[in-house]
Scaffold this motif. Structure first.
Motif, short mmCIF file in Angstrom:
data_model
loop_
_atom_site.label_atom_id
_atom_site.label_comp_id
_atom_site.label_asym_id
_atom_site.label_seq_id
_atom_site.Cartn_x
_atom_site.Cartn_y
_atom_site.Cartn_z
N PRO A 163 -64.02 79.07 -22.33
CA PRO A 163 -64.33 77.66 -22.04
C PRO A 163 -65.55 77.15 -22.83
CG PRO A 163 -63.78 78.79 -20.01
CD PRO A 163 -63.88 79.84 -21.08
N GLN A 164 -66.57 77.98 -23.00
CA GLN A 164 -67.73 77.57 -23.80
C GLN A 164 -67.32 77.31 -25.25
OE1 GLN A 164 -70.18 81.01 -23.00
NE2 GLN A 164 -71.58 79.82 -21.71
N PHE A 165 -66.51 78.19 -25.80
CA PHE A 165 -66.05 78.05 -27.18
C PHE A 165 -65.22 76.79 -27.35
CE2 PHE A 165 -63.15 79.27 -30.72
CZ PHE A 165 -64.10 79.42 -31.71
N GLN A 166 -64.39 76.49 -26.37
CA GLN A 166 -63.53 75.31 -26.43
C GLN A 166 -64.36 74.03 -26.44
OE1 GLN A 166 -61.07 76.34 -23.06
NE2 GLN A 166 -59.32 76.72 -24.39
N THR A 167 -65.52 74.03 -25.80
CA THR A 167 -66.34 72.82 -25.76
C THR A 167 -66.95 72.50 -27.13
OG1 THR A 167 -68.37 73.96 -25.11
CG2 THR A 167 -66.96 73.14 -23.34
N LEU A 168 -66.93 73.44 -28.07
CA LEU A 168 -67.43 73.16 -29.41
C LEU A 168 -66.54 72.19 -30.16
CD1 LEU A 168 -68.51 76.73 -30.58
CD2 LEU A 168 -69.98 74.90 -29.73
N GLY A 169 -65.29 72.06 -29.75
CA GLY A 169 -64.37 71.13 -30.40
C GLY A 169 -63.96 71.55 -31.80
N LEU A 170 -63.92 72.85 -32.08
CA LEU A 170 -63.62 73.33 -33.42
C LEU A 170 -62.14 73.62 -33.65
CD1 LEU A 170 -66.55 75.86 -33.81
CD2 LEU A 170 -66.37 73.59 -34.82
N PHE A 171 -61.34 73.61 -32.62
CA PHE A 171 -59.95 74.02 -32.77
C PHE A 171 -59.19 73.24 -33.84
CE2 PHE A 171 -60.83 76.12 -28.76
CZ PHE A 171 -60.27 77.36 -29.01
N PRO A 172 -59.32 71.91 -33.94
CA PRO A 172 -58.60 71.23 -35.03
C PRO A 172 -59.04 71.71 -36.42
CG PRO A 172 -59.32 69.65 -33.39
CD PRO A 172 -59.97 70.98 -33.04
N TYR A 173 -60.29 72.09 -36.58
CA TYR A 173 -60.80 72.56 -37.87
C TYR A 173 -60.38 73.98 -38.18
CZ TYR A 173 -63.63 68.45 -37.11
OH TYR A 173 -64.04 67.17 -36.85
N LEU A 174 -60.09 74.74 -37.15
CA LEU A 174 -59.69 76.14 -37.32
C LEU A 174 -58.17 76.30 -37.36
CD1 LEU A 174 -62.21 77.73 -34.79
CD2 LEU A 174 -62.41 77.64 -37.27
N GLY A 175 -57.44 75.18 -37.26
CA GLY A 175 -55.99 75.25 -37.32
C GLY A 175 -55.33 75.44 -35.96
N TYR A 176 -56.10 75.29 -34.88
CA TYR A 176 -55.54 75.42 -33.53
C TYR A 176 -55.70 74.09 -32.82
CZ TYR A 176 -55.88 80.39 -34.41
OH TYR A 176 -55.74 81.63 -34.96
N TYR A 177 -54.76 73.79 -31.97
CA TYR A 177 -54.81 72.54 -31.23
C TYR A 177 -54.72 72.83 -29.75
CZ TYR A 177 -54.14 70.69 -35.83
OH TYR A 177 -54.30 70.41 -37.15
N GLU A 178 -55.58 72.16 -29.00
CA GLU A 178 -55.61 72.38 -27.54
C GLU A 178 -54.45 71.67 -26.89
OE1 GLU A 178 -59.67 72.38 -25.78
OE2 GLU A 178 -60.14 71.44 -27.68
#
Length: 81
Positions: free
Chosen positions: A66-81
């Motif tokens: 959950p802490q990692f998800q709050t960084l909002g990096l998933f679109p930049y890393l190729g993953y989408y929430e």
């Protein structure tokens, strides 16, 4: 993995470093010397940054998912929430 006890940023920090590399990996510890059972996944983050003088430093730390998800990096890393 060794982490730093220094805070990464506080409210008054001026960001003057350049991010050179960002790596992360998902891990799950199942036991340790100090805890009988660790059944929760974590994210290990490794950063390489250059300060104003160009000196390169490596920083590493661990976060819960959950802490990692709050960084909002998933679109930049190729993953989408």
């Amino acid at each position: 993995m060794e982490g730093s006890s220094e805070p990464l940023l506080d409210a008054k920090s001026k960001v003057t470093s350049q991010l050179l590399d960002f790596q992360w990996k998902l891990g799950m510890a199942v036991s340790s010397d100090s805890c009988r059972s660790l059944k929760y996944p974590y994210v290990a983050v490794m950063l390489k940054v250059a300060d104003e003088s160009g000196q390169v430093k490596k920083k590493s730390f661990e976060m819960t998912i959950p802490q990692f998800q709050t960084l909002g990096l998933f679109p930049y890393l190729g993953y989408y929430e």
